[in-house]
Write a protein that holds these residues in place. Structure first.
Motif, PDB file in Angstrom:
ATOM      1  N   GLY A   1       5.781  -8.681 -15.083  1.00  0.00           N
ATOM      2  CA  GLY A   1       6.338  -9.226 -13.851  1.00  0.00           C
ATOM      3  C   GLY A   1       6.290  -8.256 -12.688  1.00  0.00           C
ATOM      4  O   GLY A   1       6.969  -8.438 -11.678  1.00  0.00           O
ATOM      5  N   ASP A   2       5.475  -7.208 -12.807  1.00  0.00           N
ATOM      6  CA  ASP A   2       5.326  -6.193 -11.763  1.00  0.00           C
ATOM      7  C   ASP A   2       4.120  -6.558 -10.898  1.00  0.00           C
ATOM      8  O   ASP A   2       2.980  -6.491 -11.358  1.00  0.00           O
ATOM      9  N   TRP A   3       4.381  -6.916  -9.628  1.00  0.00           N
ATOM     10  CA  TRP A   3       3.314  -7.356  -8.735  1.00  0.00           C
ATOM     11  C   TRP A   3       3.021  -6.329  -7.649  1.00  0.00           C
ATOM     12  O   TRP A   3       2.628  -6.668  -6.533  1.00  0.00           O
ATOM     13  N   THR A   4       3.198  -5.057  -7.986  1.00  0.00           N
ATOM     14  CA  THR A   4       2.814  -3.977  -7.076  1.00  0.00           C
ATOM     15  C   THR A   4       1.348  -4.145  -6.659  1.00  0.00           C
ATOM     16  O   THR A   4       0.486  -4.380  -7.513  1.00  0.00           O
TER      17      THR A   4
ATOM     18  N   THR B   1       0.099 -12.435  -6.365  1.00  0.00           N
ATOM     19  CA  THR B   1      -0.120 -11.087  -5.854  1.00  0.00           C
ATOM     20  C   THR B   1       0.105 -11.102  -4.352  1.00  0.00           C
ATOM     21  O   THR B   1       0.170 -12.159  -3.712  1.00  0.00           O
ATOM     22  N   SER B   2       0.205  -9.916  -3.757  1.00  0.00           N
ATOM     23  CA  SER B   2       0.390  -9.818  -2.313  1.00  0.00           C
ATOM     24  C   SER B   2      -0.741 -10.514  -1.560  1.00  0.00           C
ATOM     25  O   SER B   2      -0.512 -11.242  -0.592  1.00  0.00           O
ATOM     26  N   THR B   3      -1.964 -10.311  -2.023  1.00  0.00           N
ATOM     27  CA  THR B   3      -3.110 -10.910  -1.345  1.00  0.00           C
ATOM     28  C   THR B   3      -3.132 -12.417  -1.532  1.00  0.00           C
ATOM     29  O   THR B   3      -3.422 -13.164  -0.582  1.00  0.00           O
ATOM     30  N   GLU B   4      -2.825 -12.891  -2.727  1.00  0.00           N
ATOM     31  CA  GLU B   4      -2.778 -14.336  -2.955  1.00  0.00           C
ATOM     32  C   GLU B   4      -1.736 -14.997  -2.061  1.00  0.00           C
ATOM     33  O   GLU B   4      -1.970 -16.059  -1.487  1.00  0.00           O
ATOM     34  N   PHE B   5      -0.574 -14.358  -1.939  1.00  0.00           N
ATOM     35  CA  PHE B   5       0.484 -14.890  -1.083  1.00  0.00           C
ATOM     36  C   PHE B   5       0.012 -14.990   0.362  1.00  0.00           C
ATOM     37  O   PHE B   5       0.201 -16.020   1.028  1.00  0.00           O
ATOM     38  N   ASP B   6      -0.601 -13.937   0.856  1.00  0.00           N
ATOM     39  CA  ASP B   6      -1.027 -13.918   2.260  1.00  0.00           C
ATOM     40  C   ASP B   6      -2.168 -14.886   2.515  1.00  0.00           C
ATOM     41  O   ASP B   6      -2.260 -15.472   3.606  1.00  0.00           O
TER      42      ASP B   6
END
Length: 228
Positions: free
Chosen positions: A76-79, A159-164
């Motif tokens: 669950g770590d999405w760093t 992930t951060s990129t997927e979210f954005d």
């Protein structure tokens, strides 16, 4: 490990000259840096130090970088993760992104370019201003301030990129974005590798959306749009 005002970046790279160069440039940019040279130590450091971003070589002794990322995501770590690879082929790139990576560079690479990508990922992961409105399209709701996406009320792990990427499309529903526009708007640069990265991330977002995947529509020969 060095201290930094922008947070700690974990670098896992077995080629020490490359690791030292990456450390130098990240430190100059204001990041703290912790370096490990094998996969097992890198995974342990990621779990122990909770960095703001990880730079993972793919070919590492012990555990490969992709396996480190897979285990972090399973925890669950999405760093945010940037992969570094010397193998210039699509298999490694796609595999890395499917395991939850946010970006990649191919050796030989510019240290300045790598730092710019890390900086962009950390900035996006920190979230936008709270003034940004919640976006809803069909069953999908995206909350920019909380960095949270739900489908019919059920949270998704992105992930951060997927979210954005999803946020960029939902921000202007019905507007067709070319792959080049998405690279510029989401990644913040024109990737010399080409637009395959966009296609891979779109495929991953669709897979995670499940029954709501149709909210992202392909416009043949152009790009993608969000459409209920």
């Amino acid at each position: 490990m060095t201290a930094g005002s922008k947070g700690l970046v974990l670098v896992v790279e077995d080629e020490r000259p490359i690791a030292d160069l990456v450390r130098l440039y990240l430190t100059r940019d204001g990041f703290g840096v912790h370096v490990e040279h094998d996969g097992a130590a890198g995974l342990a450091a990621a779990r122990r130090l909770r960095p703001v971003a990880c730079v993972l070589d793919i070919a590492l002794p012990g555990l490969e970088g992709t396996e480190i990322c897979r285990r972090l995501r399973a925890d669950g770590d999405w760093t945010p993760v940037v992969f570094v690879t010397a193998r210039d082929d699509e298999v490694d790139r796609i595999l890395g992104l499917e395991l939850g990576g946010d970006d990649y560079v191919t050796k030989p690479f510019s240290p300045r370019e790598l730092v710019a990508r890390v900086r962009a990922l950390v900035r996006r992961a920190n979230g936008p201003a709270e003034a940004e409105q919640v976006r809803t399209l069909g069953a999908v709701t995206l909350d920019p301030a909380r960095r949270r996406v739900t489908v019919d009320g059920v949270p998704l792990a992105l992930t951060s990129t997927e979210f954005d990427l999803l946020g960029h499309l939902l921000g202007r529903p019905g507007r067709v974005f070319s792959r080049e526009e998405l690279l510029s708007g989401v990644w913040g640069y024109a990737a010399h590798q080409g637009t395959r990265t966009v296609d891979v991330h779109v495929a991953q977002v669709r897979a995670k959306l499940g029954a709501a995947a149709g909210v992202i529509r392909t416009v043949r020969g152009v790009g993608y749009t969000a459409d209920a």
